[in-house]
Each structure stands twice: as C-alpha cells, then as structure tokens.
Write an enzyme that holds these catalytic residues in place. Structure first.
Site, mmCIF file in Angstrom:
data_model
loop_
_atom_site.group_PDB
_atom_site.id
_atom_site.type_symbol
_atom_site.label_atom_id
_atom_site.label_comp_id
_atom_site.label_asym_id
_atom_site.label_seq_id
_atom_site.Cartn_x
_atom_site.Cartn_y
_atom_site.Cartn_z
ATOM 1 N N SER A 249 10.726 -51.502 -37.623
ATOM 2 C CA SER A 249 11.833 -51.374 -36.670
ATOM 3 C C SER A 249 11.298 -50.983 -35.292
ATOM 4 O O SER A 249 10.438 -50.090 -35.183
ATOM 5 C CB SER A 249 12.808 -50.273 -37.118
ATOM 6 O OG SER A 249 13.479 -50.635 -38.297
ATOM 7 N N ILE A 250 11.826 -51.624 -34.259
ATOM 8 C CA ILE A 250 11.458 -51.234 -32.888
ATOM 9 C C ILE A 250 11.787 -49.750 -32.702
ATOM 10 O O ILE A 250 11.029 -49.001 -32.097
ATOM 11 C CB ILE A 250 12.204 -52.129 -31.878
ATOM 12 C CG1 ILE A 250 11.623 -53.553 -31.932
ATOM 13 C CG2 ILE A 250 12.101 -51.549 -30.464
ATOM 14 C CD1 ILE A 250 12.393 -54.587 -31.128
ATOM 15 N N GLN B 146 21.461 -45.869 -40.768
ATOM 16 C CA GLN B 146 22.831 -46.402 -40.729
ATOM 17 C C GLN B 146 23.715 -45.849 -41.848
ATOM 18 O O GLN B 146 24.917 -45.665 -41.643
ATOM 19 C CB GLN B 146 22.762 -47.937 -40.802
ATOM 20 C CG GLN B 146 24.088 -48.631 -40.699
ATOM 21 C CD GLN B 146 23.956 -50.129 -40.894
ATOM 22 O OE1 GLN B 146 22.854 -50.678 -40.767
ATOM 23 N NE2 GLN B 146 25.053 -50.789 -41.198
ATOM 24 N N ASP C 138 31.748 -41.037 -38.653
ATOM 25 C CA ASP C 138 30.287 -40.850 -38.574
ATOM 26 C C ASP C 138 29.879 -40.415 -37.167
ATOM 27 O O ASP C 138 29.001 -39.563 -36.994
ATOM 28 C CB ASP C 138 29.562 -42.163 -38.902
ATOM 29 C CG ASP C 138 29.305 -42.322 -40.394
ATOM 30 O OD1 ASP C 138 29.997 -41.654 -41.182
ATOM 31 O OD2 ASP C 138 28.420 -43.120 -40.758
ATOM 32 N N ALA D 164 25.021 -59.117 -36.508
ATOM 33 C CA ALA D 164 25.955 -60.250 -36.522
ATOM 34 C C ALA D 164 25.874 -60.879 -37.908
ATOM 35 O O ALA D 164 24.860 -60.735 -38.599
ATOM 36 C CB ALA D 164 25.576 -61.281 -35.467
ATOM 37 N N TYR E 119 20.524 -68.133 -31.429
ATOM 38 C CA TYR E 119 20.807 -66.727 -31.076
ATOM 39 C C TYR E 119 22.314 -66.530 -30.877
ATOM 40 O O TYR E 119 22.873 -65.471 -31.137
ATOM 41 C CB TYR E 119 20.016 -66.327 -29.825
ATOM 42 C CG TYR E 119 19.819 -64.823 -29.692
ATOM 43 C CD1 TYR E 119 19.124 -64.105 -30.657
ATOM 44 C CD2 TYR E 119 20.333 -64.130 -28.609
ATOM 45 C CE1 TYR E 119 18.943 -62.739 -30.546
ATOM 46 C CE2 TYR E 119 20.162 -62.755 -28.485
ATOM 47 C CZ TYR E 119 19.463 -62.071 -29.459
ATOM 48 O OH TYR E 119 19.301 -60.714 -29.349
ATOM 49 N N LYS F 236 24.507 -59.472 -26.157
ATOM 50 C CA LYS F 236 23.473 -58.872 -25.285
ATOM 51 C C LYS F 236 23.885 -58.969 -23.811
ATOM 52 O O LYS F 236 23.569 -58.068 -23.017
ATOM 53 C CB LYS F 236 22.113 -59.538 -25.510
ATOM 54 C CG LYS F 236 21.499 -59.285 -26.886
ATOM 55 C CD LYS F 236 21.291 -57.827 -27.204
ATOM 56 C CE LYS F 236 20.451 -57.611 -28.462
ATOM 57 N NZ LYS F 236 20.459 -56.220 -28.928
ATOM 58 N N LEU G 118 13.242 -56.921 -39.424
ATOM 59 C CA LEU G 118 14.295 -57.306 -40.375
ATOM 60 C C LEU G 118 15.464 -57.984 -39.656
ATOM 61 O O LEU G 118 15.936 -59.044 -40.064
ATOM 62 C CB LEU G 118 14.785 -56.067 -41.127
ATOM 63 C CG LEU G 118 15.622 -56.330 -42.361
ATOM 64 C CD1 LEU G 118 14.805 -57.079 -43.419
ATOM 65 C CD2 LEU G 118 16.137 -55.014 -42.936
ATOM 66 N N ALA G 119 15.941 -57.374 -38.554
ATOM 67 C CA ALA G 119 17.079 -57.952 -37.827
ATOM 68 C C ALA G 119 16.715 -59.332 -37.282
ATOM 69 O O ALA G 119 17.501 -60.280 -37.380
ATOM 70 C CB ALA G 119 17.510 -57.022 -36.698
#
Ligand SMILES: NC(=O)c1ccc[n+]([C@@H]2O[C@H](COP(=O)([O-])OP(=O)(O)OC[C@H]3O[C@@H](n4cnc5c(N)ncnc54)[C@H](O)[C@@H]3O)[C@@H](O)[C@H]2O)c1
Length: 254
Positions: A18-19, A39, A69, A94, A154, A161, A193-194
C-alpha cells in the site's frame, strides 16, 4: 529528523504494498507518531502485523462510508494524540465493473460509490478532524493523472480524482485560514491491490515506464518521500497543489 515531534494519521493501509504503508513507514522513521488506518476488522490484523514492534505506530479502524466509524475515529485519535499535525488520505474504491470497458456505462450507484469513498471521504475527514488539527497541520491525498486525461479503463475513478483535486483547492481555502495546508500527490501507476482492480494495469506500467523523462522507475518509496516533504515544515508555503511523482511522465507530449 524531518517529522520529529509530529503526530498524524495515514488512512488507509491494506498490506506492505500500500502507498499508505510506505508513507506511514517513512513518516515513523522520520520521527513522527503515526496512526495507521485499517478499513475494517478484517484488515486490522494485517495492519497490526505490519506495525508490530513499532512503538510510534498504532492502528485505527475507519470505514469512510460509516459516519459512526468517523465519529469513533475522532474520539480515539483525540484520546491517543490530543491534537494532530497531519492527515494522509490514501484510499479509493470503485466497483470492478466500472474500471473496464466504456465510462458511459457507469451506473448511478457505481458513480456515487466511487465519488463517496474516493473523494467525499476527504472532505468529511477534514471536517470531522478539523478540531484536532494543529495550526500548521498538513493534509495530503493521492490522486492520478486520469483526473485530467482520459485514461483507458480508469473511467469513473478519473472523475473521482478530478473531484478530489478540486476538493483539495476548496479545502485549502477553508483550512488555510488556520494555517492548515492541503495538497495532492499524484503518483504514476504502481502495482498495488487497488491498482490491480484496473484492467490493463501491467500494460499501463510498461508504457509509462518506457516514456518517462527520468530514466529510473518510481514506486511507493518515491511517493512516500514527496509526501514526507509535504507533511514537513519544509513545504510551509505550499497549499492547494498537485505534485506528480511519476518520473516526469505527465509532461510528455509525443
Ligand atoms: N497504485 C497506483 O497506481 C496509484 C496511482 C495513483 C494514485 N493512487 C492512489 O493511492 C491511494 C492508495 O492506493 P494504493 O494504490 O496504495 O492501493 P491499496 O489497495 O493498497 O490502498 C487503497 C486503500 O483504500 C482503502 N479503502 C477502500 N475503501 C475504503 C473505505 N470505504 N474506507 C476506508 N478505506 C478504504 C483500502 O482499505 C486500502 O487500504 C488511492 O487513493 C489510489 O487511488 C494509486
């Protein structure tokens, strides 16, 4: 150290690729206390395994689609840190079916979901965490070039974005009155992963890699370094900006 004495959040992390993890890891190495977002309960054990043995890191659960949350997050962060100096938003979502084929086929539901999780969450997080921001706090989120170019597959995430980058400018206006800065980092394609949810990712990575002005690859670590600069006082005069971390790909014409 660049971030010595600072406290903040990196939301969210799923695994070592993950970034957000690269950002959290570097920020902690640079002296910050870092709250790392998971998450949900399912992802929490993975985050706990990543931060094991790191005294200056602790996990926080937060699903951006849940107001409950978000309220709990604020309470838990205030309890743990009091005020905070930074927030890194490193999350997007998405439906897989909306990340392939024609953008025109995006459903109303899929459009709302992508915009809610990938963009509105930044607005809501800033609003709920605002009382905890120190005067010189820094907010950073992650965007992508698909916000201003039509990048194959995308699709709705490019629209999300674009909204995210616009939100950054409006948030920079609102929060700037208290000295809080809001900026965007825009990485090129990186295997996470994303990103694997986008059809044709490896081709995107190959094409971009063959055209970058800088003859060297970029990845999570380069993104984390630029993010650390934006979180630090070195960037105290910078707000509302988009900083590309893509070895220069975004400037290339032919
Ligand atoms: N990997 C790339 O090529 C690339 C390029 C440019 C921008 N980005 C952006 O970087 C950010 C991080 O993505 P990544 O590539 O590290 O992938 P990743 O899968 O490691 O991280 C995405 C994170 O989003 C979180 N998330 C999704 N829905 C959520 C929700 N409802 N509530 C809270 N968190 C939620 C996931 O739990 C996950 O931790 C995203 O904003 C992504 O769009 C990625």
């Amino acid at each position: 150290m660049l971030l010595e004495g600072k406290k903040g959040l990196v939301l969210s992390v799923t695994n070592k690729n993950s970034i957000g993890w690269a950002v959290a890891d570097l920020a902690a190495q640079m002296g910050a206390e870092v709250g790392v977002g998971a998450q949900n309960d399912r992802i929490l054990p993975r985050v706990e395994a990543l931060i094991e043995g790191r005294d200056n890191m602790q996990p926080f659960i937060c699903d951006f689609s849940s107001d409950e949350d978000l309220e709990n997050l604020v309470k838990n962060v205030e309890k743990a840190y009091g005020k905070i100096d930074f927030l890194v938003h490193s999350a997007a979502f998405a439906q897989k079916s909306d990340l392939e084929g024609r953008f025109i086929d995006t459903s109303r539901e899929g459009f709302s979901l992508a915009l809610d999780i990938s963009c509105y969450s930044l607005v809501k997080l800033c609003k709920t965490l605002e009382p905890l921001f120190n005067d010189n706090a820094s907010v950073v989120c992650m965007s992508y070039l698909g916000s201003t170019r039509a990048v194959g597959n995308y699709n709705v995430m490019g629209v999300a974005k674009a909204a995210l980058e616009s939100s950054v400018r409006y948030l920079a206006q609102d929060l700037g009155k208290n000295g809080v800065r809001v900026n965007t980092v825009s990485p090129g394609p990186i295997n996470t992963l994303a990103a694997r949810g986008i059809r044709g990712l490896s081709e995107m990575i190959d094409v971009v890699g063959s055209k970058t002005p800088l003859n060297k690859p970029f990845g999570q670590v380069e993104v984390a370094k630029t993010t650390a600069y934006l979180l630090s006082d070195l960037s105290e005069g910078v707000s509302g900006q988009i900083v590309f971390v893509d070895s220069g790909y975004n400037i290339v014409g032919l």
